[in-house]
Scaffold this motif. Structure first.
Motif, PDB file in Angstrom:
ATOM      1  N   VAL A 115       0.854  -1.181   0.000  1.00  0.00           N
ATOM      2  CA  VAL A 115       0.000   0.000   0.000  1.00  0.00           C
ATOM      3  C   VAL A 115       0.891   1.232   0.000  1.00  0.00           C
TER       4      VAL A 115
ATOM      5  N   THR B 161      -2.844   4.316  -3.058  1.00  0.00           N
ATOM      6  CA  THR B 161      -3.868   3.453  -2.478  1.00  0.00           C
ATOM      7  C   THR B 161      -4.388   4.027  -1.170  1.00  0.00           C
TER       8      THR B 161
ATOM      9  N   LYS C 291      -6.695   6.834  -1.921  1.00  0.00           N
ATOM     10  CA  LYS C 291      -7.943   6.296  -2.473  1.00  0.00           C
ATOM     11  C   LYS C 291      -8.833   5.732  -1.367  1.00  0.00           C
ATOM     12  N   TRP C 292      -8.246   4.923  -0.483  1.00  0.00           N
ATOM     13  CA  TRP C 292      -9.029   4.333   0.601  1.00  0.00           C
ATOM     14  C   TRP C 292      -9.610   5.401   1.520  1.00  0.00           C
TER      15      TRP C 292
ATOM     16  N   GLU D 276     -12.497   7.083  -0.003  1.00  0.00           N
ATOM     17  CA  GLU D 276     -13.698   6.245  -0.049  1.00  0.00           C
ATOM     18  C   GLU D 276     -14.309   6.034   1.333  1.00  0.00           C
ATOM     19  N   HIS D 277     -13.465   5.844   2.356  1.00  0.00           N
ATOM     20  CA  HIS D 277     -13.970   5.434   3.676  1.00  0.00           C
ATOM     21  C   HIS D 277     -13.872   6.522   4.743  1.00  0.00           C
TER      22      HIS D 277
ATOM     23  N   ILE E  74     -11.728   2.272   7.379  1.00  0.00           N
ATOM     24  CA  ILE E  74     -11.073   1.346   6.458  1.00  0.00           C
ATOM     25  C   ILE E  74     -10.927  -0.024   7.106  1.00  0.00           C
TER      26      ILE E  74
ATOM     27  N   ALA F  48     -12.576  -3.701   5.966  1.00  0.00           N
ATOM     28  CA  ALA F  48     -11.478  -4.437   5.343  1.00  0.00           C
ATOM     29  C   ALA F  48     -11.972  -5.669   4.583  1.00  0.00           C
TER      30      ALA F  48
ATOM     31  N   ILE G 254     -12.617  -5.067   0.814  1.00  0.00           N
ATOM     32  CA  ILE G 254     -11.573  -4.542  -0.077  1.00  0.00           C
ATOM     33  C   ILE G 254     -10.924  -5.706  -0.802  1.00  0.00           C
TER      34      ILE G 254
ATOM     35  N   GLY H 104      -6.109  -5.853  -0.386  1.00  0.00           N
ATOM     36  CA  GLY H 104      -7.159  -6.109   0.596  1.00  0.00           C
ATOM     37  C   GLY H 104      -6.766  -7.215   1.555  1.00  0.00           C
TER      38      GLY H 104
ATOM     39  N   LEU I 139      -4.203  -5.892   3.881  1.00  0.00           N
ATOM     40  CA  LEU I 139      -4.838  -5.060   4.903  1.00  0.00           C
ATOM     41  C   LEU I 139      -5.405  -5.937   6.013  1.00  0.00           C
TER      42      LEU I 139
END
Length: 942
Positions: free
Chosen positions: A195, A199, A202-203, A206-207, A213, A217, A220, A225, A228
């Protein structure tokens, strides 16, 4: 009375230490003590205080020993190298200097500097005081808010909340979450494997938060994913490790906030400090006194000239104790008074001629009508033989000056050149300039060949610190603490700018004479530093100075262009672009502007719904070349756009433009070679750029067909074969590589045999291609990820090939590791010939920048040595052509290639002698090979 808030200025002292140490050469005082970091620290702190006036200030350093993070995570910072010994010796003096400058020092046992800064910034907010933090540490971006700003004095970057968001893609309040995800390699804090910043951003977009996140998890997808989910137990600790504390107990170091009130410099303590550590100019500026040199009497017996100081400091430091006496002593470059003379009478001109004819070294500079060296006409000449004393001889000014004097009454240009010609063309009269190659062209435009080129301050600066700015104004400010008069101040800017020949004589004299004077003073400051390091001295005197003379001749020779052939290619490219334009319309289902990223983005991502590969800083989907290449693997329109862009660039940059660049007086194109541009020592080519003609495409190669020989001559191209791989073999000493080159083997076939475990004869063309990518990729620091992408294979397979490579060539692996370590310890790497390649980000940069610096550390010695070799070849070839009075001319130097224009009668001789000279300029552990081709044009010669 102003009611604006007061300011607290905080310095990340620990960051400053390393940045000062690695940014400067190895300066030392008269006793041999290292002073580079001391000087850099003082200079940065003084500039910072000047740029950011503040009522409160503090310089914060890390304390020795463990902190709470070490107890939490024993591997914290365990990969950090120990402090270099020379830096450790400067810590106490730095603390002394910082206090004398009036900065309170804050060191708290068991607490890192970041946490001290965070706590002080929070307390400042409570007190209604805004905070400015000077640092290069990205971790501190989490502190930024409306009242806390970060400044990076090295890059000039200023981060407020919007700046943090623009730089990282997340606001300050999300920096902790961002760092937790990507990890911090500098402090050895792992994040989520695979990551990176994209990334993470981006995460978070989004979250929203790291907690969200982690909570999502399970949804993802992909390898990241899974990574993570495997890291969920670790992430809370990672977050705690990267979070800057703002509630530390600082009472042991700071009694109360008002103890940080600015008190100004203690001049008495500073004077004693400057005297002890040899900072002459600072001492004189502070007290008006000169610093006695304890070695003055001994030096006076050895040399008639007085002592000279260090490169980046007030004059006193020498670069190395072991070489302190190697440099001839020089006079202090700060004159007690300035005397600039306007030379407009025969008597004054004769007096200056007598001075330069008896001077051991004369600084010379020209003022002209143009920046184009082939077109520039002489307006005036400035000279200097002693610091603070210079003259200006106007010969081409127009119109009355402010005093009412008729500028046409100045001395005649022809008469001045006729009187100066013997001196100008005398090889035994040493001359100094700032980028003197330009002045050589100016005199050549008037039929005068400038000889005796002994010194060039631009090249001295370049050899000492290739990564710095080498312009005279910048050097004067950095090395002499002198603000020079700029061209814009004299001639104006933009549309209202006038030519130098329209400037009145008094103002012109002030500006032009200063140029010659400052050039001489800069030389006296820098040249002892060059002399004191044998490798740098060799590079300067045996490579850079002589090759500048050769480059001027190559530039002047120029290359003949077939304008009709280019016009035909332009027409053909235009037709192909029209066809591609229609193909793009058909693929998109509508017409659009192929030159508009906005319209392309609308078509690709809004209408065609293609996947977004990456975004621009503003958040829009990117349509750059990397994105189009990725999309072109699966979709036709991006491939059409790439083809169109490639042809458009060829047409605008070369086929349309080259004919317009033909010099009307010579009928040739004359590029300019930038000698002090690339940090590796390679030349840059401009107006036109001959280095960037794309030769991997048929259209690009056809452009070289327009570079032609005149009737009765041919083009000869000589190119070093696999030069960087040969240099790798020499530097690494790997036995298998050395053996392969010594036996004249196909190195890519040999590597393929080693990696794939087959006999050389059994190597397939595909295996050889893989080996070629690996051979060249690894010397540029290519990772398994990069190799996999290059070869179109799985990453595990790429890693297997790399492992096999290092198993078969262990000397290469050892070289890479030792070079990284050396670069981290001394801040630079060296070529075979001693050129230093500085890597400012090797210790203090961000993660990506530091990794790029490590890759550069591995490759720079090879690129730099290759640059040195081709320059030595140019010198050797030019010497041969002139000694044997041949008509052959060098006309271009591109990458590892020399291009010559050769009369038919000399062709057979050149084909034999040229590669012999190129291969004999140095003796490496492997043979050098130069391949020669001939043809009616440059492309045929390949």
């Amino acid at each position: 009375m102003s009611d604006s808030p007061k300011t607290l200025l905080l310095v990340d002292g620990s960051s400053y230490l390393y940045r000062a140490y690695h940014a400067l050469p190895d300066l030392r005082n008269g006793e041999g003590l290292p002073t580079g970091a001391i000087y850099g620290m003082i200079n940065m702190l003084r500039k910072l205080r000047n740029d950011y006036p503040a009522e409160y200030s503090a310089c914060v350093f890390d304390a020795k020993g463990k902190t709470f993070r070490d107890d939490m995570y024993p591997a914290y910072k365990e990969h950090r190298p120990s402090m270099p010994e020379d830096l450790a010796r400067q810590i106490e003096p730095i603390h002394e200097a910082v206090r004398a400058l009036g900065w309170p020092i804050v060191v708290v046992e068991g607490v890192e500097a970041d946490d001290v800064i965070g706590t002080l910034a929070r307390e400042a907010g409570v007190q209604g005081v805004r905070t400015v933090v000077s640092t290069g540490d990205k971790d501190l971006a989490q502190l930024v808010n409306d009242d806390v700003t970060l400044v990076n004095t090295m890059s000039g970057e200023v981060l407020d909340p919007a700046g943090v968001n623009n730089k990282f893609g997340v606001p300050p309040e999300r920096i902790v979450d961002y760092l937790s995800l990507i990890g911090d390699a500098v402090d050895n804090v792992p994040g989520v494997p695979k990551v990176g910043p994209k990334t993470a951003v981006k995460w978070l977009a989004e979250h929203g938060t790291l907690d969200a996140i982690m909570a999502n998890a399970a949804g993802i997808k992909g390898v990241v994913g899974e990574n993570l989910r495997n890291t969920l137990d670790w992430l809370p600790k990672a977050r705690e490790l990267v979070t800057v504390k703002t509630d530390c107990d600082l009472r042991a170091a700071v009694a109360d906030f008002h103890a940080l009130k600015d008190v100004g410099e203690d001049k008495e303590k500073l004077a004693a400090f400057f005297s002890r550590y040899g900072f002459k100019t600072w001492l004189r500026d502070l007290t008006g006194e000169s610093l006695p040199d304890p070695r003055a009497q001994a030096r006076a017996r050895a040399s008639a000239a007085p002592a000279q100081g260090g490169l980046f400091d007030a004059p006193a430091a020498t670069p190395s104790a072991s070489h302190a006496d190697a440099a001839p002593a020089q006079e202090d470059s700060a004159p007690s008074e300035i005397r600039y003379e306007m030379v407009i009478t025969d008597a004054a001109f004769d007096a200056w001629m007598q001075r330069i004819e008896s001077a051991p070294l004369t600084a010379i500079d020209t003022e002209t009508t143009s920046l184009d060296p082939m077109q520039a006409q002489l307006v005036g000449i400035s000279l200097s033989v002693e610091p603070g004393e210079a003259c200006y001889i106007p010969v081409g000014h127009r119109g009355p000056d402010v005093a009412g004097m008729d500028n046409h009454g100045q001395l005649s240009r022809d008469a001045v050149l006729a009187r100066m010609r013997a001196w100008l063309e005398d090889e035994s009269r040493p001359k100094l300039g700032q980028n003197i190659k330009y002045d050589m062209h100016v005199f050549a435009n008037h039929g005068v060949t400038l000889r005796g080129i002994a010194q060039d301050t631009m090249l001295e600066s370049y050899v000492l610190a290739s990564h710095r700015n080498h312009g005279m104004d910048s050097l004067a400010e950095r090395l002499l603490s002198l603000k020079t008069i700029t061209y814009e101040e004299v001639c104006g800017k933009g549309a209202s700018q006038i030519g130098f020949d329209q400037i009145d004589l008094a103002r012109a004299t002030e500006y032009a004479a200063e140029d010659a004077d400052v050039t001489l003073r800069l030389h006296r400051r820098m040249f002892p530093q060059v002399q004191a390091a044998p490798g740098l001295h060799r590079v300067y005197e045996e490579i850079e100075i002589p090759v500048s003379v050769v480059l001027q001749k190559i530039e002047r020779n120029g290359v003949l262009i077939d304008a009709q052939r280019l016009a035909a290619q332009s027409a053909e490219l235009g037709q192909r672009m029209l066809a591609l334009e229609q193909a793009a319309y058909d693929a998109a289902g509508q017409p659009f502007n192929l030159g508009s990223p906005k319209q392309i983005g609308e078509i690709l991502f809004n209408q065609m719904k293609l996947p977004v590969v990456k975004k621009t800083a503003s958040g829009a989907p990117s349509t750059d070349e990397e994105v189009l290449q990725k999309l072109a693997e699966d979709y036709p329109l991006p491939k059409v756009l790439l083809d169109y862009r490639g042809l458009a660039k060829l047409k605008s940059t070369y086929t349309d433009k080259l004919p317009r660049m033909v010099n009307p007086d010579t009928g040739r194109v004359h590029t300019s070679y930038g000698q002090a541009t690339a940090v590796t020592g390679r030349l840059a080519s401009t107006d036109p750029n001959l280095q960037n003609i794309p030769v991997r495409t048929e259209e690009g190669r056809r452009i070289r067909e327009a570079f032609i020989a005149p009737p009765g001559s041919v083009i000869v191209s000589a190119d070093y074969s696999q030069i960087e791989l040969r240099i790798m073999a020499h530097i690494s000493g790997d036995e298998n590589l050395l053996r392969a080159f010594a036996n004249g083997e196909d190195i890519h076939r040999a590597t393929a045999a080693e990696i794939f475990g087959v006999e050389r004869e059994a190597v397939s063309s595909e295996q050889r291609r893989y080996a070629k990518v690996i051979n060249f990729g690894l010397i540029y620091g290519m990772s398994a990820f990069g190799l996999a992408g290059n070869l179109g294979i799985e990453r595990e397979a790429a890693k297997h090939y790399i492992d096999r490579y290092f198993m078969r060539y262990p000397g290469v692996a050892q070289y890479m590791e030792s070079t990284r370590q050396t670069a981290r310890e001394q801040g630079y790497v060296e070529t075979v010939f001693g050129r230093r390649l500085w890597l400012p980000d090797i210790n203090g940069g961000s993660g990506p920048r530091r990794q790029a610096a490590e890759r550069a550390a591995i490759n720079a010695p090879m690129q730099g040595t290759a640059a040195d070799l081709i320059k030595l070849s140019m010198i050797a070839v030019q010497g041969w052509l002139e000694r044997d009075r041949l008509q052959t001319r060098q006309i271009m130097q591109v990458h590892d290639e020399l291009v010559l224009e050769v009369p038919q009668g000399e062709l057979e001789l050149v084909k034999v002698r040229l590669p012999e000279l190129m291969c004999s300029v140095a003796q490496l552990r492997v043979p050098l090979v130069a391949e020669v081709g001939t043809g009616a044009n440059w492309e045929e010669a390949h």
